[in-house]
Scaffold this active site. Structure first.
Site, PDB file in Angstrom:
ATOM      1  N   HIS A 159       0.842  -1.191   0.000  1.00 28.94           N
ATOM      2  CA  HIS A 159       0.000   0.000   0.000  1.00 28.94           C
ATOM      3  C   HIS A 159       0.883   1.249   0.000  1.00 28.94           C
ATOM      4  O   HIS A 159       2.075   1.196   0.344  1.00 28.94           O
ATOM      5  CB  HIS A 159      -0.894   0.001   1.238  1.00 28.94           C
ATOM      6  N   ASN A 179       2.577   4.426   9.053  1.00 30.13           N
ATOM      7  CA  ASN A 179       3.952   4.355   8.564  1.00 30.13           C
ATOM      8  C   ASN A 179       4.726   5.597   8.980  1.00 30.13           C
ATOM      9  O   ASN A 179       5.868   5.527   9.440  1.00 30.13           O
ATOM     10  CB  ASN A 179       3.988   4.257   7.036  1.00 30.13           C
ATOM     11  N   ARG A 205      -5.899   0.945   4.075  1.00 29.32           N
ATOM     12  CA  ARG A 205      -4.759   1.491   3.339  1.00 29.32           C
ATOM     13  C   ARG A 205      -4.549   0.826   1.982  1.00 29.32           C
ATOM     14  O   ARG A 205      -4.056   1.465   1.049  1.00 29.32           O
ATOM     15  CB  ARG A 205      -3.487   1.424   4.180  1.00 29.32           C
ATOM     16  N   HIS A 263       0.593  -5.993   1.912  1.00 24.65           N
ATOM     17  CA  HIS A 263       1.382  -5.493   3.034  1.00 24.65           C
ATOM     18  C   HIS A 263       2.764  -6.141   3.047  1.00 24.65           C
ATOM     19  O   HIS A 263       3.000  -7.172   2.402  1.00 24.65           O
ATOM     20  CB  HIS A 263       0.652  -5.804   4.341  1.00 24.65           C
TER      21      HIS A 263
END
Length: 514
Positions: free
Chosen positions: A250, A256, A315, A420
């Site tokens: 993503h 993050n 996300r 991911h």
């Protein structure tokens, strides 16, 4: 309430340690002494080596069993060299037949030694084994091992598919290294004719067997037991046609940016910019095919059916939001059914959700170290099997990715998987042939699309950087190698070097706008 020690004086303790995932993932009636030998059978260019490699990889990665392929062609090349003429495969030539039998017996000898070792294990004899006499010879050699033997025959009688297999598979083998395409094709077809002269298709006299025709028709005879049934299920989801799929994390999320793990945060501005660029890349690269006009030599671009998978987390969905979903064609399935194809019609899959960190979800690695120092230390000791309290381990995620891998193996169209870091580490490791214990250290950076193309001998890789580090802020989810225990650093650094020093399709510091 009495103290825990008094309340539970004889607790159940698993040998892998507290919070760990047991490594024994086999089931059914498979015992610690069960062994299986798969004997490949089929004319050249029917996908035997491709199927053998895929089966071995699947069993080794998902079932945690010792698996090894014994390719008779490799033994032949070691004994007599490569670039042998088609006459070497003439069954009427006794001298050449003796030499080929010697190569077969050398492979069988090593296979037997491998199968004699303790523990569950699977051996694959990869060769044409085209005559019933040869298969009987093999079965007699394997009888003293007292292990299950199943013959897997591959048949291609579709001319178009056969030509495609010859070009895509045989031109990459050592037998035709440094030979021109036309010369190699002519020699290979002559070699194939030599095998056809003595070919005996598999039947009940060969015992338990699987027969695959054109990757469409499957005949299973007397395949009993846990391991044979797992092989049957896997090959029925497999095909040998060229295919490509794309892995993308993503875009940068709010978590993050803060260095937090897990959660269900949305994207930052940098993340949204990557999402826009990914949409252009999906349309112009993944969903587009380039062909040449045979008359003018002009390149012609035309849309091709492509798929889009995301996790169920916010996300990944936001990263895929700009990809256009439009009807492009009427698509015909293998069974003849026709459907209207919606390009990149999104499919959110729970199995693609990120590794769940349990009580550590939403924390930074620093906060985990401070609040759960023992858990932090356990994870640094063994990232593969460590399970977060009330969460998951990489091993848990591996088990739920088995369904995803089967879908990738059976799918013909290109797939874009927006997922991911933890998920893509395992998918990448599986298809690139990396050991499971290296998977947690594979480099899967943000803003990068990884193109993977499995083939008969391995998997080709390309990486496309769509948004450079100079154009965005830091990726707060990167784990420094120095945070790992000393015994793991060298292996992790080696794996990261191998998975980051790849040839990009362009200068990663000056990416084009797709």
């Amino acid at each position: 309430m009495p103290p825990v020690a008094d309340y539970n004086p004889t607790p159940h303790v698993i040998p892998e340690g507290e919070n760990a995932t047991p490594l024994e993932v086999v089931g059914g009636d498979c015992t610690s002494t069960e062994k299986l030998v798969i004997v490949m059978c089929g004319l050249p260019a029917t996908g035997k080596t491709h199927i053998a490699n895929r089966i071995a990889r699947y069993i080794e990665f998902f079932l945690a069993m010792e698996t090894k392929i014994f390719n008779v062609g490799e033994y032949r090349r070691k004994l007599y060299g490569a670039n042998l003429p088609a006459e070497f495969f003439d069954h009427s030539n006794k001298e050449y037949m003796t030499k080929r039998l010697e190569a077969c017996d050398a492979a069988l000898s090593d296979l037997s030694e491998f199968m004699k070792q303790d523990g569950v294990r699977v051996g694959v004899l990869d060769s044409t084994n085209s005559s019933r006499d040869r298969r009987s010879h093999i079965r007699n050699m394997l009888t003293p091992l007292k292990c299950k033997v199943i013959v897997l025959e591959t048949i291609i009688d579709d001319d178009e598919l056969l030509e495609q297999n010859i070009c895509n598979i045989k031109m990459n083998t050592p037998d035709y290294k440094n030979k021109g395409t036309e010369e190699a094709l002519a020699d290979f077809k002559k070699r194939r004719e030599n095998y056809m002269d003595v070919y005996d298709t598999v039947d009940k006299r060969d015992g338990p067997h699987i027969k695959i025709t054109n990757n469409l028709t499957f005949v299973v005879h007397n395949a009993r037991g846990y391991l044979p049934q797992k092989v049957v299920h896997f090959v029925m989801n497999l095909h040998t046609l060229p295919r490509t799929f794309y892995l993308s994390r993503h875009g940068q999320s709010e978590y993050n940016l803060l260095g937090k793990i897990g959660g269900d945060a949305g994207l930052t501005e940098a993340g949204l910019e990557y999402a826009r660029r990914l949409a252009v890349f999906a349309k112009d690269v993944i969903g587009m095919e380039t062909t040449k006009d045979e008359t003018t030599g002009e390149e012609i671009k035309s849309p091709i059916p492509a798929r889009l998978w995301t996790s169920t987390l916010r996300r990944t969905k936001e990263t895929a939001q700009f990809i256009k979903r439009e009807s492009i064609t009427t698509h015909k399935w293998d069974n003849g059914d026709e459907v209207e194809w919606i390009q990149f019609q999104g499919r959110a899959r729970r199995n693609l959700d990120e590794l769940y960190a349990g009580v550590c979800d939403g924390l930074t690695y620093k906060e985990i170290e401070e609040q759960y120092p023992e858990e932090f230390a356990r994870r640094q000791e063994d990232k593969l099997t460590y399970r977060y309290p009330r969460g998951e381990s990489y091993m848990d995620v591996t088990l739920r990715l088995e369904t995803i891998v089967l879908d990738i193996e059976r799918t013909r169209e290109p797939i874009l998987i927006v997922g991911h870091q933890g998920i893509h580490r395992l998918l990448y490791a599986y298809f690139m042939g990396l050991p499971r214990d290296e998977a947690p250290y594979v480099s899967i950076p943000l803003n990068t699309v990884i193109e993977l193309s499995p083939n008969a001998v391995g998997c080709e890789e390309k990486r496309y950087l769509l948004l450079s580090k100079e154009e965005m802020m830091k990726d707060g989810q990167d784990e420094p190698v120095t945070s790992m225990p000393v015994k793991e650093r060298e292996a992790a650094e080696k794996t990261r070097r191998q998975t980051t020093k790849k040839a990009y399709s362009f200068d990663p510091m000056n990416p084009p706008s797709f």
